[in-house]
Scaffold this motif. Structure first.
Motif, mmCIF file in Angstrom:
data_model
loop_
_atom_site.group_PDB
_atom_site.id
_atom_site.type_symbol
_atom_site.label_atom_id
_atom_site.label_comp_id
_atom_site.label_asym_id
_atom_site.label_seq_id
_atom_site.Cartn_x
_atom_site.Cartn_y
_atom_site.Cartn_z
ATOM 1 N N ILE A 1 0.836 -1.202 0.000
ATOM 2 C CA ILE A 1 0.000 0.000 0.000
ATOM 3 C C ILE A 1 0.871 1.253 0.000
ATOM 4 N N ALA A 2 1.918 1.236 0.836
ATOM 5 C CA ALA A 2 2.811 2.379 0.891
ATOM 6 C C ALA A 2 3.499 2.597 -0.451
ATOM 7 N N GLY A 3 3.878 1.489 -1.093
ATOM 8 C CA GLY A 3 4.522 1.596 -2.392
ATOM 9 C C GLY A 3 3.588 2.169 -3.438
ATOM 10 N N LEU A 4 2.321 1.723 -3.423
ATOM 11 C CA LEU A 4 1.354 2.237 -4.383
ATOM 12 C C LEU A 4 1.087 3.719 -4.157
ATOM 13 N N ILE A 5 0.967 4.097 -2.894
ATOM 14 C CA ILE A 5 0.760 5.502 -2.582
ATOM 15 C C ILE A 5 1.962 6.326 -3.045
ATOM 16 N N GLY A 6 3.160 5.805 -2.748
ATOM 17 C CA GLY A 6 4.372 6.520 -3.160
ATOM 18 C C GLY A 6 4.460 6.649 -4.667
ATOM 19 N N TRP A 7 4.135 5.562 -5.380
ATOM 20 C CA TRP A 7 4.167 5.616 -6.845
ATOM 21 C C TRP A 7 3.152 6.610 -7.369
ATOM 22 N N GLY A 8 1.959 6.617 -6.765
ATOM 23 C CA GLY A 8 0.934 7.549 -7.201
ATOM 24 C C GLY A 8 1.354 8.984 -7.002
ATOM 25 N N VAL A 9 1.963 9.264 -5.848
ATOM 26 C CA VAL A 9 2.442 10.619 -5.587
ATOM 27 C C VAL A 9 3.534 10.989 -6.572
ATOM 28 N N TRP A 10 4.487 10.069 -6.771
ATOM 29 C CA TRP A 10 5.584 10.340 -7.716
ATOM 30 C C TRP A 10 5.047 10.551 -9.122
ATOM 31 N N SER A 11 4.089 9.695 -9.517
ATOM 32 C CA SER A 11 3.538 9.793 -10.868
ATOM 33 C C SER A 11 2.830 11.116 -11.077
ATOM 34 N N SER A 12 2.033 11.527 -10.079
ATOM 35 C CA SER A 12 1.309 12.791 -10.220
ATOM 36 C C SER A 12 2.278 13.962 -10.242
ATOM 37 N N GLN A 13 3.326 13.883 -9.436
ATOM 38 C CA GLN A 13 4.317 14.951 -9.442
ATOM 39 C C GLN A 13 5.066 14.978 -10.763
ATOM 40 N N LYS A 14 5.400 13.781 -11.256
ATOM 41 C CA LYS A 14 6.152 13.679 -12.504
ATOM 42 C C LYS A 14 5.383 14.318 -13.654
ATOM 43 N N SER A 15 4.056 14.054 -13.723
ATOM 44 C CA SER A 15 3.273 14.586 -14.827
ATOM 45 C C SER A 15 3.160 16.103 -14.769
ATOM 46 N N ASP A 16 3.357 16.716 -13.585
ATOM 47 C CA ASP A 16 3.236 18.152 -13.436
ATOM 48 C C ASP A 16 4.578 18.864 -13.574
ATOM 49 N N GLU A 17 5.657 18.123 -13.577
ATOM 50 C CA GLU A 17 6.970 18.744 -13.550
ATOM 51 C C GLU A 17 7.491 19.017 -14.955
ATOM 52 N N PHE A 18 6.786 19.881 -15.677
ATOM 53 C CA PHE A 18 7.278 20.303 -16.976
ATOM 54 C C PHE A 18 6.777 21.724 -17.227
ATOM 55 N N THR A 19 7.500 22.422 -18.066
ATOM 56 C CA THR A 19 7.092 23.757 -18.491
ATOM 57 C C THR A 19 6.836 23.707 -19.980
ATOM 58 N N ALA A 20 5.626 24.053 -20.375
ATOM 59 C CA ALA A 20 5.293 24.062 -21.801
ATOM 60 C C ALA A 20 5.768 25.369 -22.425
ATOM 61 N N PRO A 21 6.162 25.322 -23.690
ATOM 62 C CA PRO A 21 6.566 26.564 -24.357
ATOM 63 C C PRO A 21 5.362 27.448 -24.648
ATOM 64 N N LYS A 22 5.631 28.669 -25.036
ATOM 65 C CA LYS A 22 4.555 29.554 -25.464
ATOM 66 C C LYS A 22 3.861 28.950 -26.689
ATOM 67 N N ASN A 23 2.586 29.280 -26.847
ATOM 68 C CA ASN A 23 1.772 28.778 -27.959
ATOM 69 C C ASN A 23 1.468 27.291 -27.835
#
Length: 238
Positions: A40-62
């Motif tokens: 359970i802890a591993g799944l929670i950790g993976w979920g947190v990492w996955s959600s953080q990973k998907s947000d950790e980018f900067t899109a260019p203009k346009n």
């Protein structure tokens, strides 16, 4: 007398066996519970990492909504083009159908969302698909995505090679009018590599399995010729 002693001895053996069995069961339950907690802890950790990973980018203009592509044009019909700058068939598509796409943009008929994916890194010794896509993000940030993409195809390296160097990618950018210093820093810093990963992951989740892929008004085209694209756009616009 000896019979009673024997019975007592047998009873003691049975009690000992039962006690051992209870201890064994407790140990199994404790172990199972510990494993469950770890899972359970591993799944929670993976979920947190996955959600953080998907947000950790900067899109260019346009960038398109969600950041998974670059928008060129503002027509009523949306055309999604998935491309990999190392893909020879993508270069062929650009050579044969690119002018038609540009014309439809200039006529105000289509809004193109370009998705520069990195599917072909395994065919480069330097992850050229990722590096060139990230560089195109740097170009998009200065409003020159289309010009830079065309120039990348003009200089496309062969599959299996190291691809163009970062210096060569920067020279290409300067050649299409990008600010060399700002563009060069963006390329060397890998500013848009996380964005490239986001574009690629999103394409995979959308069942885009190869490049080039052209989608007109939500429908994937089997005919990617200039005539096929124009016909699909006209049908979607009715």
């Amino acid at each position: 007398m000896s019979s009673r002693k024997g019975q007592k001895g047998a009873a003691r053996v049975v009690r000992q066996q039962l006690a051992r069995e209870r201890r064994r069961r407790r140990t199994l339950w404790v172990s199972a519970a510990a494993v469950a907690v770890l899972v359970i802890a591993g799944l929670i950790g993976w979920g947190v990492w996955s959600s953080q990973k998907s947000d950790e980018f900067t899109a260019p203009k346009n960038a398109a909504e969600g950041g998974a592509g670059v928008v060129v044009g503002s027509g009523p019909v949306t055309v999604d083009i998935y491309e990999d700058f190392l893909c020879p068939v993508c270069k062929q598509f650009q050579d044969t159908s690119g002018a038609t796409v540009d014309q439809l943009i200039s006529e105000g008929k289509i809004r193109v969302v370009y998705h520069p994916v990195a599917y072909l890194n395994r065919f480069s010794t330097t992850e050229y698909s990722t590096r060139s896509s990230a560089a195109s993000g740097c170009a998009a940030d200065q409003g020159r995505f289309a010009e830079y993409a065309k120039a990348l195809y003009d200089r496309q390296p062969p599959e299996g090679s190291a691809g163009l160097t970062d210096d060569e990618l920067i020279d290409i950018g300067a050649g299409v009018g990008l600010d060399r210093d700002a563009f060069g820093s963006c390329v060397r810093d890998g500013t848009f590599k996380p964005w490239t990963e986001h574009v690629t992951d999103t394409a995979s989740r959308n069942n885009i399995t190869g490049t080039p892929t052209v989608v007109v008004d939500g429908q994937q085209l089997a005919d990617r010729s200039a005539e096929g694209i124009r016909a699909a756009v006209e049908a979607a616009g009715k």
